[in-house]
Design a protein around this motif. Structure first.
Motif, PDB file in Angstrom:
ATOM      1  N   ASP A  99       2.432  22.341  44.599  1.00 55.59           N
ATOM      2  CA  ASP A  99       3.778  22.075  45.139  1.00 55.59           C
ATOM      3  C   ASP A  99       3.979  20.613  45.525  1.00 55.59           C
ATOM      4  N   ALA A 100       3.398  19.735  44.752  1.00 55.32           N
ATOM      5  CA  ALA A 100       3.636  18.304  44.906  1.00 55.32           C
ATOM      6  C   ALA A 100       3.391  17.824  46.333  1.00 55.32           C
ATOM      7  N   SER A 101       2.431  18.425  46.995  1.00 54.62           N
ATOM      8  CA  SER A 101       2.140  18.007  48.359  1.00 54.62           C
ATOM      9  C   SER A 101       0.730  18.447  48.720  1.00 54.62           C
ATOM     10  N   ILE A 102       0.057  17.651  49.546  1.00 53.87           N
ATOM     11  CA  ILE A 102      -1.222  18.123  50.063  1.00 53.87           C
ATOM     12  C   ILE A 102      -1.153  18.226  51.582  1.00 53.87           C
ATOM     13  N   ASP A 103       0.069  18.490  52.118  1.00 57.02           N
ATOM     14  CA  ASP A 103       0.187  18.579  53.577  1.00 57.02           C
ATOM     15  C   ASP A 103      -0.569  19.787  54.124  1.00 57.02           C
ATOM     16  N   VAL A 104      -0.970  20.697  53.224  1.00 61.10           N
ATOM     17  CA  VAL A 104      -1.772  21.830  53.667  1.00 61.10           C
ATOM     18  C   VAL A 104      -3.139  21.351  54.172  1.00 61.10           C
ATOM     19  N   LEU A 105      -3.507  20.132  53.803  1.00 61.43           N
ATOM     20  CA  LEU A 105      -4.808  19.611  54.222  1.00 61.43           C
ATOM     21  C   LEU A 105      -4.749  18.880  55.557  1.00 61.43           C
ATOM     22  N   GLY A 106      -3.749  19.193  56.363  1.00 66.32           N
ATOM     23  CA  GLY A 106      -3.714  18.697  57.728  1.00 66.32           C
ATOM     24  C   GLY A 106      -3.404  17.220  57.847  1.00 66.32           C
ATOM     25  N   PRO A 107      -3.794  16.599  58.957  1.00 62.01           N
ATOM     26  CA  PRO A 107      -3.404  15.210  59.231  1.00 62.01           C
ATOM     27  C   PRO A 107      -3.785  14.239  58.116  1.00 62.01           C
ATOM     28  N   ALA A 108      -4.982  14.408  57.547  1.00 61.17           N
ATOM     29  CA  ALA A 108      -5.396  13.475  56.500  1.00 61.17           C
ATOM     30  C   ALA A 108      -4.517  13.657  55.256  1.00 61.17           C
ATOM     31  N   GLY A 109      -4.162  14.896  54.954  1.00 61.13           N
ATOM     32  CA  GLY A 109      -3.274  15.160  53.830  1.00 61.13           C
ATOM     33  C   GLY A 109      -1.893  14.563  54.068  1.00 61.13           C
ATOM     34  N   LEU A 110      -1.372  14.735  55.282  1.00 59.84           N
ATOM     35  CA  LEU A 110      -0.067  14.172  55.628  1.00 59.84           C
ATOM     36  C   LEU A 110      -0.103  12.652  55.549  1.00 59.84           C
ATOM     37  N   TYR A 111      -1.200  12.094  56.033  1.00 56.98           N
ATOM     38  CA  TYR A 111      -1.359  10.637  55.990  1.00 56.98           C
ATOM     39  C   TYR A 111      -1.300  10.158  54.544  1.00 56.98           C
ATOM     40  N   ALA A 112      -2.029  10.869  53.676  1.00 58.87           N
ATOM     41  CA  ALA A 112      -2.060  10.460  52.265  1.00 58.87           C
ATOM     42  C   ALA A 112      -0.679  10.579  51.634  1.00 58.87           C
ATOM     43  N   MET A 113       0.043  11.668  51.968  1.00 57.24           N
ATOM     44  CA  MET A 113       1.393  11.851  51.420  1.00 57.24           C
ATOM     45  C   MET A 113       2.312  10.728  51.886  1.00 57.24           C
ATOM     46  N   ASP A 114       2.217  10.383  53.164  1.00 53.89           N
ATOM     47  CA  ASP A 114       3.093   9.353  53.721  1.00 53.89           C
ATOM     48  C   ASP A 114       2.752   7.971  53.194  1.00 53.89           C
ATOM     49  N   THR A 115       1.460   7.725  52.983  1.00 50.32           N
ATOM     50  CA  THR A 115       1.038   6.377  52.625  1.00 50.32           C
ATOM     51  C   THR A 115       1.151   6.116  51.133  1.00 50.32           C
ATOM     52  N   TYR A 116       0.745   7.091  50.335  1.00 52.20           N
ATOM     53  CA  TYR A 116       0.608   6.814  48.901  1.00 52.20           C
ATOM     54  C   TYR A 116       1.692   7.470  48.047  1.00 52.20           C
ATOM     55  N   HIS A 117       2.455   8.401  48.599  1.00 54.82           N
ATOM     56  CA  HIS A 117       3.567   9.043  47.880  1.00 54.82           C
ATOM     57  C   HIS A 117       3.178   9.438  46.451  1.00 54.82           C
ATOM     58  N   ASP A 118       3.923   8.837  45.504  1.00 51.77           N
ATOM     59  CA  ASP A 118       3.779   9.218  44.090  1.00 51.77           C
ATOM     60  C   ASP A 118       2.497   8.696  43.467  1.00 51.77           C
ATOM     61  N   ALA A 119       1.833   7.779  44.140  1.00 52.26           N
ATOM     62  CA  ALA A 119       0.604   7.234  43.561  1.00 52.26           C
ATOM     63  C   ALA A 119      -0.554   8.222  43.678  1.00 52.26           C
TER      64      ALA A 119
END
Lengths: 488, 293
Positions: free
Chosen positions: B243-263
């Motif tokens: 689902d185009a997101s790894i926010d299921v992986l908690g804070p580190a996943g959210l951090y990665a989504m926020d920081t790297y987006h489409d990369a």
């Protein structure tokens, strides 16, 4: 997720835009498509400096007598209107009231007004002035079947009791969440009925200090809070569908609230909850489908008093990252006859602790847990062993949420195995369900159409055919080499 | 397919070696041998059994309640892939060169008009084919079981999972071949492969856990360390593909989504590509200098 605080830059931009818009009110009304002559004498201006009731609909309102039914013919009307007498304003065909990106658009200042069937679009974007498509300042209003497009605030009821908000379609502006307004807001408006509305891409649908409100059959998606109750008591929320918001329903400081039969799906993000409760009291949460959220139900200081235990029953809480999240001090809930299905973590005590003050069973019937490992020898539907959640990895997660990045990896199972095998490091059970159900509580879930079975089967056959192709080709090669006498 | 195989054999006989045809010939041989090997059959059966078990159980759970599209089945399959595929690929790769060397087969092989690079690439290609067969068979069967049980999974997700599993297998095969090029005896090579599997599957993750708890690793460090493990890169990519997101992986996943987006998918891909290419290059370089016995 503090969306209320916009930083300075956007504010300045908004201010600049609203000043610009404010500078040219006459140009704006001259664009009236109905080519009505302007009434220069009209002196009423709205907060953005735009002249009110200067256009065609405005003149219809001025001409009408209290109690009249005013039919507005189809067309696009670029004007801002204020209804200051009891009227029914009915759109005949597609009637668009265009706010030209400035100020509020429709203001209802008299009781017993009906507004039906309009398209109201393009408010200003001034958060400080709370530019709204429809602002209601009087009682007994009916706002029905309107479509609100490209608006900052949608329907704003200020001390407007006994209103009916029904069948409206409210779509926010394409703005950053911190710059959006509320799709629906009630401020000290009691006994309001909110039903069959659709709200999307707004900030919140929020009830402030409003008692005896009924919210049913509404849909909300991609907002911040699907529905947010602040100090609003005796509210019934039923059969709403709240998906892809940050939070589905957030109860704060509200009591005697019934949340029943709602579908709360995929509400995610840093504070994504299906239902959040902060110091809520005497609440009942039942028969909801709560699935795919970051946390299904989040409990903070709820129930707030000992008047009535918090009732959480017959919900299906499935496929959330965490089924129930408790802050450690939460006590006095009765959680029974729910289905806890495949949540990555079924119950979390944020920052560790035990849930001894909450009951996970009522009348000797507990909940259905997909991770229950016991059996039911006498087949009475109740497991012969209590369900305890003793998982070392979850305890680590509760202590250090960052470790979630290692979810689904085999190391997780290794930790769990060690936790079970070595009593010395086995954690205390987080909670205790004395009579877990061995069959799910029957509920109507239907979380959307399942993907096609046929295409999945074709996909499976396709994958398997790759395997057989590889195998067949290797056999063919073996055959060739034998015939040719090549040893390699 | 047989038609493609015939000319390459003839070229060997005619002593007119070209790089591609030699590689293909060696690859076919490797593929045939791998598919005949008993260990490979066992791996395939284990993968199939575990995958089918997970599919059946999860379809009976969420599927029976009409819940679908939340990727829970896929998560279970990711777990199985993480466990089985690296073991299979590492041990297969580890025995690839070392066992030939031990049996004297390598001496015979290198007496043919083939270069050492061709031997390495041919083996890699052939074993990749075998691993692909194993993975597609397993996941294909899982898809069929899921379809039969009510279709609680998107076909797209299964295709992604299969493709990413193949990438994971290739990276572990590559690492296995590096071990194989280094080791003198097959038993040592396979033993090292199993040890490395333990390290990648369990030890590094446990180390990360301990590090996070003891040293309070910041999310960025934690995410980048996790990303550097090809297994975790695979896992995150697979979750991201659902689902185009790894926010299921908690804070580190959210951090990665926020920081790297489409990369993010590119980062996962880069990590896995590095794990495929670098060990294989190292294996080829080392194999060039090693004696064939």
């Amino acid at each position: 997720m503090n969306a209320n605080r916009s930083n300075l830059a956007p504010r300045v931009a908004i201010l600049a835009v609203s000043c610009l818009v404010g500078l040219c009110p006459t140009t704006a009304s001259a664009q009236d498509s109905m080519q009505a002559p302007n009434e220069k004498s009209a002196g009423v201006h709205d907060s953005a400096g735009v002249e009110i009731n200067a256009g065609t609909i405005g003149r219809l309102i001025k001409a009408a007598k209290p109690g009249d039914i005013v039919h507005v013919p189809a067309g696009v009307y670029r004007e801002h209107i204020r209804i200051d007498k009891p009227l029914s304003l009915i759109a005949e065909g597609r009637v668009v009231i265009d706010g030209m990106s400035s100020g509020d658009i429709v203001e209802i200042a008299a009781p017993n007004v009906t507004l039906r069937g309009f398209v109201v679009r393009d408010t200003g974007i001034d958060l400080d002035k709370e530019n709204a498509a429809i602002r209601v300042l009087a009682d007994h209003t009916v706002i029905e079947n309107n479509t609100l497009e490209d608006i900052l605030f949608g329907i704003d009821l200020k001390q407007a009791p006994d209103a009916v908000v029904r069948g409206n379609f409210i779509g926010g502006k394409d703005l950053d969440i911190a710059r959006r307004g509320d799709g629906l807001r009630l401020w000290r408006s009691d006994r309001v009925l909110i039903e069959n509305n659709t709200i999307h891409d707004g900030r919140d649908a929020i009830l402030w200090y409003s008692q005896n409100v009924t919210v049913r059959n509404n849909t909300s998606r991609r907002c911040r809070y699907g529905f947010h109750l602040m100090y609003s008591d005796d509210v019934v929320m039923e059969n709403n569908e709240l998906t892809h918001n940050s939070v589905g329903i957030y109860l704060m400081y509200s009591k005697v609230v019934t949340i029943r039969g709602n579908r709360l799906l995929a509400n995610r993000g840093p504070s994504g909850y299906g239902i959040g409760l902060k110091e809520a009291d005497q609440f009942s949460i039942s028969d909801n489908l709560i699935a795919g959220n970051r946390a299904g139900i989040y409990l903070d200081g709820s129930p707030f008093t000992k008047l009535k235990p918090g009732d959480i029953s017959r919900n299906t809480i499935a496929c959330n990252d965490v089924g129930l999240t408790f802050l450690p001090s939460v006590k006095g809930n009765v959680i029974a006859a729910n289905n806890f299905v495949d949540n990555i973590e079924q119950v979390c005590v944020s920052g560790r602790g035990e849930l001894t003050g909450n009951d996970f069973a009522a009348d000797e019937r507990g909940n259905f847990w997909t991770d229950y490992a016991g059996y039911d020898a006498n087949a009475d539907g109740i497991g012969d062993f209590a369900h305890e959640s003793v998982t070392l990895f979850e305890n680590l997660l509760d202590r250090e949420p960052k470790l979630r990045i290692l979810l689904f990896s085999p190391a997780q199972q290794a930790i769990e195995f060690v936790g079970r095998a070595i009593p010395a490091i086995r954690p205390e059970p987080k909670f205790f369900d004395p009579s877990p159900l061995t069959r799910p509580v029957p509920v109507a879930t239907n979380a959307g159409a399942a993907p096609s079975r046929l295409s999945l089967a074709i996909c499976g056959l396709g994958l398997a055919s790759i395997a057989s192709l590889v195998y067949v080709s290797s056999r063919a090669f073996a055959h060739t080499t034998r015939r040719k006498g090549v040893v390699a | 397919m047989s038609a493609a195989a015939i000319p390459s054999c003839q070229i060997i006989e005619a002593h007119a070696p070209t790089l591609i045809s030699n590689i293909l010939t060696l690859a076919w041989r490797e593929l045939r041998d791998a598919l005949r090997a008993r260990s490979f059959l066992l791996y395939s059966l284990a993968f199939l059994a575990l995958g089918l078990g997970v599919s059946y159980v999860s379809a009976a759970g969420t599927g029976s309640l009409g819940l679908s599209g939340f990727g829970r089945t896929t998560a279970g399959l990711i777990n199985i892939v993480l466990l089985v595929v690296p073991l299979m690929a590492l041990t297969t790769g580890a025995s690839a060169i070392a066992s030939d060397r031990e049996r004297g087969m390598l001496l015979f092989l290198l007496a043919q008009p083939v270069s050492r690079l061709e031997v390495v690439l041919g083996k890699f290609l052939g074993l990749s084919g075998a691993l692909i067969a194993c993975i597609t068979l397993g996941l294909g069967a899982c898809s069929l079981v899921l379809a039969w049980q009510g279709g609680a999974t998107e076909p797209r997700t299964m295709l992604w999972l299969a493709g990413l599993s193949v990438l994971l297998a290739l990276s572990m095969l590559s690492v296995g071949m590096l071990i194989s090029a280094l080791a003198r005896k097959a038993s040592v090579a396979v033993g090292t492969g199993v040890f490395l599997w333990l390290a990648l599957v369990f030890v590094t993750d446990l180390g990360l856990m301990a590090g996070t708890l003891a040293l309070r690793l910041p999310v960025k460090t934690l995410f980048l360390l996790t990303l550097s493990n090809p297994l975790q890169a695979f896992k995150m990519w697979a979750l991201h593909s659902i689902d185009a997101s790894i926010d299921v992986l908690g804070p580190a996943g959210l951090y990665a989504m926020d920081t790297y987006h489409d990369a993010l998918p590119w980062m996962f891909g880069a990590s896995m590509a590095a794990w495929i290419v670098l060990p294989l290059v190292a294996a080829a370089l080392i194999f060039r200098t090693r004696s064939p016995v």
